[in-house]
Design an enzyme around this catalytic site. Structure first.
Site, mmCIF file in Angstrom:
data_model
loop_
_atom_site.group_PDB
_atom_site.id
_atom_site.type_symbol
_atom_site.label_atom_id
_atom_site.label_comp_id
_atom_site.label_asym_id
_atom_site.label_seq_id
_atom_site.Cartn_x
_atom_site.Cartn_y
_atom_site.Cartn_z
ATOM 1 N N HIS A 1 0.852 -1.198 0.000
ATOM 2 C CA HIS A 1 0.000 0.000 0.000
ATOM 3 C C HIS A 1 0.880 1.238 0.000
ATOM 4 O O HIS A 1 1.954 1.250 0.578
ATOM 5 C CB HIS A 1 -0.906 0.017 1.245
ATOM 6 C CG HIS A 1 -2.082 0.918 1.077
ATOM 7 N ND1 HIS A 1 -2.016 2.258 1.360
ATOM 8 C CD2 HIS A 1 -3.318 0.678 0.594
ATOM 9 C CE1 HIS A 1 -3.189 2.809 1.089
ATOM 10 N NE2 HIS A 1 -3.996 1.872 0.618
ATOM 11 N N ASP B 1 -7.941 -5.113 -0.806
ATOM 12 C CA ASP B 1 -8.349 -5.962 -1.939
ATOM 13 C C ASP B 1 -8.038 -7.437 -1.749
ATOM 14 O O ASP B 1 -8.471 -8.267 -2.553
ATOM 15 C CB ASP B 1 -7.652 -5.466 -3.213
ATOM 16 C CG ASP B 1 -8.149 -4.088 -3.614
ATOM 17 O OD1 ASP B 1 -7.318 -3.205 -3.868
ATOM 18 O OD2 ASP B 1 -9.382 -3.896 -3.622
HETATM 19 C C1 SDX Z 1 -5.853 0.175 -3.418
HETATM 20 O O1 SDX Z 1 -4.131 4.627 -2.193
HETATM 21 C C2 SDX Z 1 -5.079 3.971 -1.685
HETATM 22 O O2 SDX Z 1 -5.553 4.260 -0.590
HETATM 23 C C3 SDX Z 1 -5.594 2.812 -2.518
HETATM 24 C C4 SDX Z 1 -6.672 1.977 -1.874
HETATM 25 C C5 SDX Z 1 -7.952 2.768 -1.672
HETATM 26 O O3 SDX Z 1 -8.709 2.408 -0.759
HETATM 27 O O4 SDX Z 1 -8.222 3.661 -2.510
HETATM 28 O O5 SDX Z 1 -6.228 1.510 -0.608
HETATM 29 C C6 SDX Z 1 -7.039 0.785 -2.738
HETATM 30 O O6 SDX Z 1 -5.549 0.521 -4.522
HETATM 31 C C7 SDX Z 1 -5.044 -0.848 -2.675
HETATM 32 C C8 SDX Z 1 -3.790 -1.338 -3.484
HETATM 33 C C9 SDX Z 1 -4.267 -2.414 -4.463
HETATM 34 N N1 SDX Z 1 -3.159 -2.793 -5.374
HETATM 35 C C10 SDX Z 1 -2.535 -3.977 -5.248
HETATM 36 O O7 SDX Z 1 -2.766 -4.804 -4.365
HETATM 37 C C11 SDX Z 1 -1.499 -4.240 -6.338
HETATM 38 C C12 SDX Z 1 -0.246 -4.863 -5.732
HETATM 39 N N2 SDX Z 1 0.412 -3.861 -4.909
HETATM 40 C C13 SDX Z 1 1.510 -3.122 -5.481
HETATM 41 O O8 SDX Z 1 1.423 -2.876 -6.859
HETATM 42 C C14 SDX Z 1 1.955 -1.955 -4.615
HETATM 43 O O9 SDX Z 1 2.112 -2.437 -3.354
HETATM 44 C C15 SDX Z 1 1.106 -0.701 -4.566
HETATM 45 C C16 SDX Z 1 0.870 -0.141 -5.912
HETATM 46 C C17 SDX Z 1 -0.185 -0.962 -3.896
HETATM 47 C C18 SDX Z 1 1.863 0.295 -3.689
HETATM 48 O O10 SDX Z 1 3.004 0.580 -4.333
HETATM 49 P P1 SDX Z 1 4.187 1.374 -3.610
HETATM 50 O O11 SDX Z 1 3.936 1.714 -2.187
HETATM 51 O O12 SDX Z 1 4.510 2.486 -4.553
HETATM 52 O O13 SDX Z 1 5.271 0.328 -3.531
HETATM 53 P P2 SDX Z 1 6.399 0.329 -4.554
HETATM 54 O O14 SDX Z 1 5.809 0.053 -5.895
HETATM 55 O O15 SDX Z 1 7.232 1.559 -4.370
HETATM 56 O O16 SDX Z 1 7.217 -0.942 -4.059
HETATM 57 C C19 SDX Z 1 8.126 -0.844 -2.970
HETATM 58 C C20 SDX Z 1 8.873 -2.163 -3.027
HETATM 59 C C21 SDX Z 1 9.384 -2.468 -4.439
HETATM 60 O O17 SDX Z 1 10.486 -3.315 -4.297
HETATM 61 P P3 SDX Z 1 11.998 -2.640 -4.330
HETATM 62 O O18 SDX Z 1 12.066 -1.829 -5.626
HETATM 63 O O19 SDX Z 1 12.058 -1.739 -3.093
HETATM 64 O O20 SDX Z 1 12.926 -3.795 -4.282
HETATM 65 O O21 SDX Z 1 7.972 -3.233 -2.684
HETATM 66 C C22 SDX Z 1 7.799 -4.072 -3.812
HETATM 67 C C23 SDX Z 1 8.240 -3.284 -5.027
HETATM 68 O O22 SDX Z 1 8.691 -4.164 -6.055
HETATM 69 N N3 SDX Z 1 6.370 -4.392 -3.852
HETATM 70 C C24 SDX Z 1 5.888 -5.608 -4.079
HETATM 71 C C25 SDX Z 1 4.507 -5.478 -3.964
HETATM 72 N N4 SDX Z 1 4.184 -4.209 -3.704
HETATM 73 C C26 SDX Z 1 5.347 -3.534 -3.635
HETATM 74 N N5 SDX Z 1 6.506 -6.789 -4.349
HETATM 75 C C27 SDX Z 1 5.687 -7.847 -4.518
HETATM 76 N N6 SDX Z 1 4.327 -7.794 -4.406
HETATM 77 C C28 SDX Z 1 3.717 -6.635 -4.161
HETATM 78 N N7 SDX Z 1 2.377 -6.591 -4.078
#
Ligand code: SDX
Length: 394
Positions: free
Chosen positions: A271, A328
């Site tokens: 998140h 989710d």
């Molecule tokens: C919603 O904003 C809100 O409030 C949204 C929401 C709402 O109520 O409106 O809460 C609803 O959208 C919830 C999120 C739903 N999406 C997912 O579940 C998709 C999977 N999650 C990721 O894509 C990700 O965690 C996000 C998009 C939700 C958040 O992204 P961030 O905080 O920008 O994290 P990041 O992309 O900067 O990642 C940080 C690190 C990275 O690794 P490094 O580069 O540091 O090595 O964490 C890793 C990412 O690769 N990472 C994951 C991961 N999420 C982040 N690795 C594996 N699986 C994941 N799900």
């Protein structure tokens, strides 16, 4: 009424919008709508009451709630001509595309009632949108399965009316199970607002040009559809089904999610704000256990989800990056149990989030100091250079 919250300077540098609607504390896993903790609303409120709280700022008195509910009942039909729009959509159309198109089209039927200073008219416009979104969503589903549209029933409350339009058929009576009605109310409450998330920021940005409420929300629906945002609830189920087909090999998918060369992410994990547990995910996980037990459903995907959560939360990759289940991760398990097809899950998220979008659009429009959204950029393109005639280009 507005508690003084000490904000760390680093946070203040990133915050670009002021809002009195929802408070999040990502480190402590706190979520409050107009100051009321989500746990209390989840336990004690109903969706229509929570929608009123978000939009108008206070819990409604009984007369206020009755008036709001009556407006929702009176404005549940869509114009008969709008039904013809569905003839143009293929039966395979994703319901989020249909929802956004139809919500935007509402502005062709109600072109002028968006004057934020005319409370009477604005209340009706808000009620029209919250009420008709159910009808449009249900009609999109009925179109996809070739069944006749079922009209809204004035004797049914919000969630029950929606379930009736979704699952009733002309051939026999359909009674909404009260446990299912309660579960839908709870899920809509948990999705109702979430501060400046991607889709809400979209609604505010589009609305900042003084675009009408329907157009602004139609844009928000499309932002929510993205798989990194609301579309994740559909992706989670598809991920769990893939793990199930692969013999339930949870460990393999946890490793895959850590592999930077794979495009795979654990959907429903992580998140932008919560770097601890998502309070909504905790409630939804408990509800999934309860509603499946009440309905006597054994869903292997729930067991896989729990194993996946347990494996990930023991893995340093996820722990170091503070990746926890978000709203989710478990919601789709409940939607499946209630009979919704996977491609309707994000539509359910949109119905729940609608009061939040409306509240933010209204808050922004009522703030006379609001300027049109115009983010600046860091330019990374070429410095000045001359035009080259085509015959001299290589
Ligand atoms: C919603 O904003 C809100 O409030 C949204 C929401 C709402 O109520 O409106 O809460 C609803 O959208 C919830 C999120 C739903 N999406 C997912 O579940 C998709 C999977 N999650 C990721 O894509 C990700 O965690 C996000 C998009 C939700 C958040 O992204 P961030 O905080 O920008 O994290 P990041 O992309 O900067 O990642 C940080 C690190 C990275 O690794 P490094 O580069 O540091 O090595 O964490 C890793 C990412 O690769 N990472 C994951 C991961 N999420 C982040 N690795 C594996 N699986 C994941 N799900």
């Amino acid at each position: 009424k507005t508690g003084l919250v000490t904000l760390d300077p680093a946070f203040m540098n990133t915050a670009s919008t002021k809002s009195a609607i929802t408070f999040l504390d990502g480190e402590k896993g706190i979520l409050r709508y107009r100051g009321i903790p989500i746990e209390q609303l989840a336990e004690k409120s109903r969706f229509v009451e929570t929608a009123y709280l978000l939009i108008y700022g206070e819990l409604p008195t009984q007369p206020e709630l009755d008036r709001f509910s009556n407006l929702l009942t009176r404005h549940s039909l869509i114009h008969e001509d709008m039904k013809h729009f569905f003839d143009g959509f293929p039966s395979t159309a994703h319901p989020m595309a249909v929802l956004s198109s139809m919500v935007c089209s509402l502005s062709t039927y109600y072109p002028e009632e968006h004057d934020i200073n005319d409370k009477e008219k604005m209340d009706i416009t808000i009620a029209r949108l919250i009420s008709k979104v159910r009808t449009i969503a249900a009609y999109a589903y009925k179109k996809s399965i070739g069944q006749p549209f079922i009209y809204p029933q004035n004797n049914l409350k919000y969630a029950a009316n929606f379930m009736h339009m979704m699952f009733a058929v002309p051939a026999e009576p359909y009674v909404v199970d009260p446990d299912i009605e309660s579960a839908i109310n709870l899920l809509f409450i948990l999705h109702a607002d979430h501060e400046q998330n991607c889709s809400t920021s979209t609604v505010r940005l589009v609305g900042s040009s003084r675009a009408n409420l329907f157009a602004s929300v139609a844009a928000g629906i499309l932002a929510l559809w993205g798989p990194l945002h609301g579309g994740a609830n559909q992706e989670v189920i598809e991920m769990l089904e893939a793990i199930q087909r692969d013999g339930g090999n949870v460990k393999k998918y946890v490793e895959l999610a850590k592999d930077k060369n794979s495009n795979f992410r654990l959907m429903g994990f992580g998140h932008r704000v919560y770097k601890n547990f998502d309070p909504r995910a905790k409630i939804i996980k408990q509800t999934a256990d309860k509603i499946l037990a009440k309905l006597g459903i054994q869903d292997p995907l729930l067991d896989i989800a729990k194993e996946l959560e347990e494996a990930a939360l023991k893995d340093s990759y996820f722990v170091e990056r503070k990746l926890y289940p978000n709203v989710d991760f478990y919601s789709g398990i409940i939607y499946r149990a209630l009979g919704f097809p996977t491609n309707m899950f994000t539509v359910l998220f949109a119905i729940g989030r609608l009061p939040g979008w409306i509240a933010h659009w209204k808050e922004m429009m009522e703030d006379t100091s609001t300027k049109i959204g115009r983010p600046r950029q860091i330019y990374t393109g070429p410095t000045e250079r001359l035009y080259v005639p085509i015959e001299q280009r290589s």
